[in-house]
Design an enzyme around this catalytic site. Structure first.
Site, short mmCIF file in Angstrom:
data_model
loop_
_atom_site.label_atom_id
_atom_site.label_comp_id
_atom_site.label_asym_id
_atom_site.label_seq_id
_atom_site.Cartn_x
_atom_site.Cartn_y
_atom_site.Cartn_z
N PRO A 10 0.79 -1.23 0.00
CA PRO A 10 0.00 0.00 0.00
C PRO A 10 0.83 1.28 0.00
O PRO A 10 1.86 1.39 0.68
CB PRO A 10 -0.84 -0.10 1.28
CG PRO A 10 -0.21 -1.16 2.09
CD PRO A 10 0.48 -2.09 1.14
N ASN A 11 0.32 2.23 -0.78
CA ASN A 11 0.85 3.60 -0.90
C ASN A 11 2.14 3.68 -1.72
O ASN A 11 2.61 4.78 -1.99
CB ASN A 11 1.07 4.24 0.49
CG ASN A 11 -0.20 4.25 1.31
OD1 ASN A 11 -1.22 4.75 0.84
ND2 ASN A 11 -0.18 3.68 2.50
N ARG A 18 5.23 10.69 -2.67
CA ARG A 18 4.89 10.48 -1.27
C ARG A 18 6.12 10.73 -0.39
O ARG A 18 7.15 10.05 -0.56
CB ARG A 18 4.45 9.02 -1.16
CG ARG A 18 4.34 8.49 0.21
CD ARG A 18 4.25 6.97 0.19
NE ARG A 18 4.01 6.52 1.54
CZ ARG A 18 4.29 5.33 2.00
NH1 ARG A 18 4.81 4.42 1.20
NH2 ARG A 18 4.06 5.03 3.24
N TYR A 23 11.24 8.67 1.19
CA TYR A 23 11.19 7.60 0.20
C TYR A 23 11.86 7.95 -1.13
O TYR A 23 11.91 7.10 -2.04
CB TYR A 23 9.74 7.16 -0.03
CG TYR A 23 9.09 6.62 1.22
CD1 TYR A 23 9.54 5.44 1.81
CD2 TYR A 23 8.03 7.29 1.85
CE1 TYR A 23 8.97 4.95 2.97
CE2 TYR A 23 7.44 6.81 3.01
CZ TYR A 23 7.92 5.64 3.56
OH TYR A 23 7.36 5.15 4.72
N ASN A 74 8.13 -5.47 -0.94
CA ASN A 74 8.00 -4.37 0.02
C ASN A 74 6.54 -4.34 0.47
O ASN A 74 5.68 -3.81 -0.24
CB ASN A 74 8.40 -3.03 -0.62
CG ASN A 74 8.39 -1.91 0.42
OD1 ASN A 74 7.79 -2.05 1.49
ND2 ASN A 74 9.02 -0.81 0.11
N ALA A 77 3.12 -0.82 4.92
CA ALA A 77 2.58 -0.83 6.29
C ALA A 77 2.11 -2.22 6.73
O ALA A 77 2.06 -2.51 7.94
CB ALA A 77 1.44 0.18 6.40
N HIS A 80 3.98 -4.52 9.36
CA HIS A 80 3.87 -4.40 10.81
C HIS A 80 2.54 -4.94 11.35
O HIS A 80 2.31 -4.92 12.55
CB HIS A 80 4.03 -2.92 11.20
CG HIS A 80 5.09 -2.21 10.41
ND1 HIS A 80 6.42 -2.57 10.48
CD2 HIS A 80 5.02 -1.20 9.49
CE1 HIS A 80 7.12 -1.79 9.65
NE2 HIS A 80 6.29 -0.96 9.04
N ASP A 87 1.36 -15.73 6.70
CA ASP A 87 0.91 -17.09 6.44
C ASP A 87 1.02 -17.42 4.95
O ASP A 87 1.33 -18.56 4.59
CB ASP A 87 -0.53 -17.28 6.93
CG ASP A 87 -0.62 -17.31 8.45
OD1 ASP A 87 0.43 -17.40 9.12
OD2 ASP A 87 -1.76 -17.25 8.98
N GLU A 98 12.32 -9.36 1.99
CA GLU A 98 11.55 -8.18 2.38
C GLU A 98 12.42 -6.94 2.20
O GLU A 98 13.56 -6.91 2.67
CB GLU A 98 11.15 -8.34 3.86
CG GLU A 98 10.31 -7.20 4.40
CD GLU A 98 9.99 -7.40 5.89
OE1 GLU A 98 9.42 -8.44 6.25
OE2 GLU A 98 10.36 -6.51 6.67
N HIS A 100 12.65 -2.67 2.48
CA HIS A 100 12.12 -1.37 2.89
C HIS A 100 13.04 -0.29 2.37
O HIS A 100 14.27 -0.37 2.53
CB HIS A 100 12.00 -1.27 4.42
CG HIS A 100 11.07 -2.30 4.95
ND1 HIS A 100 9.71 -2.21 4.76
CD2 HIS A 100 11.30 -3.46 5.59
CE1 HIS A 100 9.14 -3.27 5.29
NE2 HIS A 100 10.09 -4.05 5.79
N SER A 102 13.05 2.90 3.39
CA SER A 102 13.55 3.67 4.54
C SER A 102 14.16 2.73 5.57
O SER A 102 13.94 1.51 5.54
CB SER A 102 12.40 4.45 5.17
OG SER A 102 11.46 3.56 5.74
N ARG A 107 13.02 4.88 12.78
CA ARG A 107 11.80 5.70 12.67
C ARG A 107 10.91 5.44 13.89
O ARG A 107 11.42 5.19 14.97
CB ARG A 107 11.10 5.37 11.34
CG ARG A 107 11.98 5.68 10.13
CD ARG A 107 11.28 5.38 8.83
NE ARG A 107 10.08 6.21 8.67
CZ ARG A 107 9.14 5.98 7.76
NH1 ARG A 107 9.25 4.94 6.93
NH2 ARG A 107 8.09 6.77 7.67
N ARG A 111 7.47 0.67 13.61
CA ARG A 111 8.02 0.19 12.33
C ARG A 111 9.17 -0.80 12.53
O ARG A 111 9.64 -1.42 11.59
CB ARG A 111 8.51 1.37 11.48
CG ARG A 111 7.39 2.26 11.01
CD ARG A 111 7.88 3.29 10.01
NE ARG A 111 6.98 4.42 9.97
CZ ARG A 111 5.86 4.49 9.26
NH1 ARG A 111 5.51 3.50 8.47
NH2 ARG A 111 5.09 5.55 9.31
C1 DQA Z 1 8.20 1.05 4.01
C2 DQA Z 1 8.27 1.23 5.52
C3 DQA Z 1 6.90 1.01 6.15
O1 DQA Z 1 6.98 1.19 7.56
C4 DQA Z 1 5.91 2.01 5.59
O2 DQA Z 1 4.62 1.76 6.11
C5 DQA Z 1 5.88 2.04 4.11
C6 DQA Z 1 7.13 1.91 3.37
C7 DQA Z 1 9.55 1.38 3.32
O3 DQA Z 1 9.71 1.00 2.16
O4 DQA Z 1 10.41 2.04 3.92
O5 DQA Z 1 4.84 2.27 3.50
O6 DQA Z 1 7.92 -0.32 3.73
#
Ligand code: DQA
Length: 144
Positions: A10-11, A18, A23, A74, A77, A80, A87, A98, A100, A102, A107, A111
């Site tokens: 998401p996002n 953003r 980011y 990635n 959110a 977390h 699963d 995985e 990320h 950031s 942070r 997170r």
């Molecule tokens: C993220 C870190 C997450 O905590 C956050 O919710 C994101 C982006 C990152 O790529 O740093 O949406 O996954």
């Protein structure tokens, strides 16, 4: 042809617009293109999927079984919060890294915890969008 799947949660469709101080300025399409170019040099393919919906990400993880050498994920959110994504990763044999963008460890405290990392091959955080390429490199090396 060997292939990787890149999944973004998401996002991340808003990458580049953003919170650019956290980011960066590159958009998701640009990141996907660079990753595709890197893999192409090695004769590997790349499929990409982004969704703001947990269930769609789960469906793509299920469908990845037998189709890809690895998944670069990635989960944003959902990292977390999502037992369901954890699963799903546990249910398939395709290794997942995985990523990320950031550094989630410097942070907000919420997170720092990933529900997914314990069932992933590894976790990369804080390298910006370079992290996706580092993950791809790990899969390439592992398959040599
Ligand atoms: C993220 C870190 C997450 O905590 C956050 O919710 C994101 C982006 C990152 O790529 O740093 O949406 O996954």
């Amino acid at each position: 042809m060997k292939r990787l799947l890149m999944l973004n949660g998401p996002n991340l469709n808003l990458l580049g617009k953003r919170e650019p101080t956290i980011y960066g300025n590159s958009g998701l399409e640009e990141v996907e293109t660079e990753l595709r170019e890197l893999l192409d040099v090695h004769g590997w393919g790349l499929s990409c999927f982004q969704s703001n919906h947990e269930g769609e990400l789960i469906d793509h993880i299920h469908k990845a079984e037998g189709q890809f050498e690895g998944i670069i994920f990635n989960p944003a959110a959902y990292t977390h919060t999502s037992v369901a994504l954890r699963d799903a990763i546990s249910a398939i044999s395709v290794p997942v890294i995985e990523v990320h963008i950031s550094n989630v460890h410097n942070r907000e405290p919420f997170r720092r915890e990933s529900l997914l990392a314990p069932v992933c091959w590894g976790q990369i955080a804080g390298l910006g969008t370079i992290g996706y390429k580092v993950a791809a490199q790990a899969f390439l090396e592992a398959e040599k």
